[in-house]
Every structure is written in C-alpha cells, then in structure tokens.
Design a protein around this motif. Structure first.
Motif, PDB file in Angstrom:
ATOM      1  N   GLU A 255       0.849  -1.185   0.000  1.00  0.00           N
ATOM      2  CA  GLU A 255       0.000   0.000   0.000  1.00  0.00           C
ATOM      3  C   GLU A 255       0.888   1.239   0.000  1.00  0.00           C
ATOM      4  O   GLU A 255       2.105   1.132   0.216  1.00  0.00           O
ATOM      5  CB  GLU A 255      -0.936   0.004   1.199  1.00  0.00           C
ATOM      6  CG  GLU A 255      -0.271   0.114   2.554  1.00  0.00           C
ATOM      7  CD  GLU A 255      -1.305   0.264   3.666  1.00  0.00           C
ATOM      8  OE1 GLU A 255      -1.787   1.395   3.873  1.00  0.00           O
ATOM      9  OE2 GLU A 255      -1.612  -0.751   4.331  1.00  0.00           O
ATOM     10  N   SER A 271      -1.866   3.376   6.021  1.00  0.00           N
ATOM     11  CA  SER A 271      -3.005   2.987   6.862  1.00  0.00           C
ATOM     12  C   SER A 271      -2.645   2.913   8.341  1.00  0.00           C
ATOM     13  O   SER A 271      -3.530   2.937   9.201  1.00  0.00           O
ATOM     14  CB  SER A 271      -3.557   1.638   6.402  1.00  0.00           C
ATOM     15  OG  SER A 271      -2.602   0.610   6.602  1.00  0.00           O
ATOM     16  N   ARG A 272      -1.350   2.837   8.637  1.00  0.00           N
ATOM     17  CA  ARG A 272      -0.918   2.738  10.034  1.00  0.00           C
ATOM     18  C   ARG A 272      -0.716   4.108  10.685  1.00  0.00           C
ATOM     19  O   ARG A 272      -0.385   4.196  11.870  1.00  0.00           O
ATOM     20  CB  ARG A 272       0.366   1.916  10.130  1.00  0.00           C
ATOM     21  CG  ARG A 272       0.146   0.433   9.829  1.00  0.00           C
ATOM     22  CD  ARG A 272       1.427  -0.355   9.899  1.00  0.00           C
ATOM     23  NE  ARG A 272       2.091  -0.214  11.188  1.00  0.00           N
ATOM     24  CZ  ARG A 272       3.313  -0.685  11.441  1.00  0.00           C
ATOM     25  NH1 ARG A 272       3.990  -1.327  10.473  1.00  0.00           N
ATOM     26  NH2 ARG A 272       3.868  -0.528  12.622  1.00  0.00           N
ATOM     27  N   LYS A 274      -2.278   7.404  12.072  1.00  0.00           N
ATOM     28  CA  LYS A 274      -3.576   7.842  12.571  1.00  0.00           C
ATOM     29  C   LYS A 274      -3.550   9.308  13.001  1.00  0.00           C
ATOM     30  O   LYS A 274      -2.779   9.703  13.876  1.00  0.00           O
ATOM     31  CB  LYS A 274      -4.002   6.968  13.759  1.00  0.00           C
ATOM     32  CG  LYS A 274      -4.019   5.467  13.463  1.00  0.00           C
ATOM     33  CD  LYS A 274      -5.006   5.112  12.343  1.00  0.00           C
ATOM     34  CE  LYS A 274      -5.036   3.601  12.102  1.00  0.00           C
ATOM     35  NZ  LYS A 274      -5.918   3.230  10.978  1.00  0.00           N
ATOM     36  N   VAL A 400      -3.479  10.827   4.878  1.00  0.00           N
ATOM     37  CA  VAL A 400      -4.494   9.807   4.593  1.00  0.00           C
ATOM     38  C   VAL A 400      -4.142   9.038   3.339  1.00  0.00           C
ATOM     39  O   VAL A 400      -3.322   9.462   2.522  1.00  0.00           O
ATOM     40  CB  VAL A 400      -5.905  10.435   4.425  1.00  0.00           C
ATOM     41  CG1 VAL A 400      -6.359  11.109   5.707  1.00  0.00           C
ATOM     42  CG2 VAL A 400      -5.928  11.413   3.248  1.00  0.00           C
ATOM     43  N   HIS A 401      -4.815   7.917   3.169  1.00  0.00           N
ATOM     44  CA  HIS A 401      -4.721   7.112   1.943  1.00  0.00           C
ATOM     45  C   HIS A 401      -5.370   7.895   0.808  1.00  0.00           C
ATOM     46  O   HIS A 401      -6.333   8.639   1.024  1.00  0.00           O
ATOM     47  CB  HIS A 401      -5.455   5.788   2.161  1.00  0.00           C
ATOM     48  CG  HIS A 401      -5.211   4.761   1.104  1.00  0.00           C
ATOM     49  ND1 HIS A 401      -5.817   4.821  -0.147  1.00  0.00           N
ATOM     50  CD2 HIS A 401      -4.439   3.635   1.109  1.00  0.00           C
ATOM     51  CE1 HIS A 401      -5.411   3.793  -0.859  1.00  0.00           C
ATOM     52  NE2 HIS A 401      -4.580   3.059  -0.130  1.00  0.00           N
TER      53      HIS A 401
END
Length: 404
Positions: A255, A271-272, A274, A400-401
């Motif tokens: 990713e 994604s890790r 936050k 963010v993604h």
C-alpha cells in the motif's frame, strides 16, 4: 582503457557529462581558477543550473548565481540555465537530452543518481571533484559492488515508483546499499513509467548507494531518442554478473508508503498513520515534480478544496512541465483548490525558500529527505510520500490514503 574492472578496484574514468548548481558550483569554479586553467575539457559536456535559490532569494544567492553566469560566459559553457530557462537540474538535464544511456555522469549534487533511470552510471561528487572533472574530463572511482533488486507481483492502484523506493529503503535502511550500485529489475520495473524510474534512481542515494541503475528498454529508448543531443551506447548486465546480494520483493499487497521523521528509512504503510495533522504539503522536487506527478495530484484535487489553514505548494520541475500544466488545465485545478504555484526551484526541499517551516510545524512532501531541520526549523517535521498521498492529505488536513 581497461577491458574490465572489479568491485573495490580504484580506476580513472573519462566523464561524459558533469554539472553543478548555484549552491555547489561556485566552490568548484574557485578551485578551477586556482588551478589557473584556461578552458574546460569540453564546453558541451559541462552544465550549470541555477535551481536551488531561483529566483534569487537574497544577496548571497544572487552573488552565487553571478559567479556561475560570469564563468559560463567567460569559458563559453554551452549549457547554462537561469531565470526563465532554469528547471530542477535532475529533471531538466534528461528533458534536454544532455544525459544519456551508457554515460558516466558526475554532478555536484547527491541526487545525480537520478540519471541511472536511463541506464547511465551517475553519481554525486564534491565541488573540488567537479573542478577537476571540468578541467581534465576525468575523475577517479572505487568500483562499487552491485545489489540486484527484483520486483514482481501486481502493482495495485496508487502504487508508484515513490512507494517502491520508500518501501525498499524501509527494508534495507539508509546504509543498506552503502557505496553499492542498486540495480532495479523485474517484471514490475518493466511496467514503470520513466517518471517513476527517475524517482527510484533519485532516491537510491537515500539508501547510501553510489548509484542506482535500470536496464534500457523500449520505454527508455522512446524517451531518449526524442531528446538526445548526441549519440549513446547501451550497456546491460550479463547472465553471469556477480552481485553482493539479491533482494526480491512481491509488491502485490503493497500500500502507499510514508517516511516519518527523521529518516527516509522510517517507513510505514499509510493505513498505520492515525490522525497526523499537517501544516504544509509540497508537491514537486527532483523526485516528484514531473508532469505525471502533477497529473496524479490534479486528479485528486479536482473539484476539491485545500483544508482550511493548510499551505499547499505545487512546484513544476521545469519550464516545459510548467507550460504543459498551464495548457492542460492542471494549474487551474490547483489554483481553484487553493494551492500556491511556484516557479521551478528546489526551494523548500532543502530549506532554501518558497516554503520554510516554523517551529513545531509539520509538512508532508514528495521530496526525498526528511532529516532534522531539512525544510526549516530544527523542531519542525517532514514526512515523505507520493503525490497521490500528498494530494489526498491536502484535502483532509492530515495524512491519509489516496482513497480517503
């Protein structure tokens, strides 16, 4: 004149092309003058690119550029770039067809490794080494060992060359290829665009490599033949080539990657991460300032607005790319979103100008380094990503993604 060389051997090599910029070339010019040299080895094989502080940001930078300008005029340097002609050197020189497959290229800038995307041996040197090369047309090297990197699997949406090289550096570390040649191969590499290959070769030095290099294929030739100002020769690895080691990566489930402060190897999947709030986004540099990079960012920003209070700086890497961005409507998209458009420059990447960070500020950038104080105050932070992650994060105000 040797028939072959071996890793670890010290050699003298002829230089096909060498160059410096407004930050590094003045010292080389000073040393050149101390040698009382009367001419450079070849006026068409030396370039000066005033890209780091363009337009001049202060008196000191203006004086630096003046040194280049006067030397280029005095010695008849054919390729001198300043003002409206200047672009970020590692994007501009390939675009102009000045660096080619099979070349031995040195530049007084560490990201000279970029040209390995063309199948050239390209590496950064110090300013005094540049001075010697300008005079003699040769320099010395210790022949590096090679590491072969094989990438296979299915490249999913949003995965780019930037993600591949960040992932690789995350795996092997900033010294993982110390004074080695990084040879990029495999089915995935063949599918990468030239822009993506330039990005990967550019950041080979972030793993400590002497150089990064790609095989020459149809994509390479298509890019080069439309631009080349002279002939070139293609070299390729033989089946019995020796490597210090071989690394293989299946990128099917990869990713988008982000490098956290304060090393390019401090990499995590997006994604890790936050709720990491950001104050600035920079999309540009010799790593990701090509037209393809701007297209990706524009695709995400179109019809959207930059997060309130966030600074977004878009830096097309060359005048040609800037012009295409205007003609194709990308600049309209960026301006409508609330982004700033900069002329071609290295600018904020090295903490030069056009986007310096204050104490406590945090930037997400498509640049290549995130060391302490790299983009401004020592207590600021820089995160590295692809243009897709940068553009998506510009809308949300946090990392963010690309899919949100």
């Amino acid at each position: 004149g040797k028939k072959s060389v071996s890793p670890g051997e010290f050699i003298r090599a002829r230089i096909d092309f060498c160059f410096g910029n407004d930050l590094t070339a003045p010292l080389a010019i000073s040393q050149f003058k101390k040698a009382k040299a009367r001419k450079v080895f070849n006026r068409g094989r030396v370039a000066f690119v005033a890209d780091h502080f363009t337009p001049n940001k202060d008196i000191k930078s203006a004086e630096q550029v003046k040194v280049l300008r006067e030397f280029a005029k005095r010695f008849g340097i054919k390729y001198y770039f300043e003002g409206g002609r200047v672009g970020i050197e590692h994007v501009l020189l390939p675009e102009k067809g000045l660096v080619l497959p099979g070349d031995v290229i040195i530049g007084a800038d560490s990201h000279t490794t970029t040209y390995g995307a063309l199948g050239a041996f390209a590496t950064g040197v110090g300013s005094t080494d540049l001075a010697c090369a300008m005079l003699k047309g040769e320099t010395w090297f210790r022949v590096p060992e090679s590491i072969k990197f094989i990438y296979y699997g299915r490249k999913t949406r949003w995965i780019t060359g930037k993600d591949l090289i960040l992932f690789t550096i995350g795996k092997i570390g900033v010294s993982g290829a110390l004074y080695k040649a990084m040879e990029f191969t495999g089915p995935v590499i063949g599918k990468l665009s030239m822009a993506e290959r330039f990005t990967m070769a550019n950041m080979a030095v972030e793993a400590g490599a002497k150089n990064g290099i790609f095989p020459v294929d149809k994509k390479t030739l298509s890019y080069v033949q439309a631009r080349a100002v002279r002939g070139f020769k293609i070299y390729s690895s033989t089946p019995d080539a020796g490597y210090s080691r071989i690394e293989e990566y299946d990128i099917s489930h990869l990713e988008p990657q982000v490098a956290l402060p304060h090393l390019p190897s401090n990499v995590k999947p997006v994604s890790r991460l936050k709720n990491i709030r950001i104050d600035q986004v920079v999309i540009g540099s010799c790593t990701n300032g090509r037209f393809e990079d701007l297209e990706i960012a524009a695709r995400i920003l179109k019809g959207k607005k930059v997060y309130p209070g966030l600074r977004v700086i878009i830096i097309p890497a060359t005048p040609e790319i800037y012009h295409r961005a205007v003609q194709s409507g990308l600049v309209d998209i960026f301006m409508s979103s609330g982004a700033l458009i900069s002329p071609p420059t290295c600018g904020p990447c090295l903490g030069g100008h056009m986007g310096i960070l204050a104490k406590g500020e945090r930037a997400l950038a498509t640049t290549n380094r995130n060391f302490v104080g790299r983009m401004g105050h020592p207590k600021s932070e820089v995160y590295l990503s692809s243009p897709a992650v940068a553009a998506a994060s510009a809308i949300k105000g946090r990392i963010v993604h690309p899919d949100g």
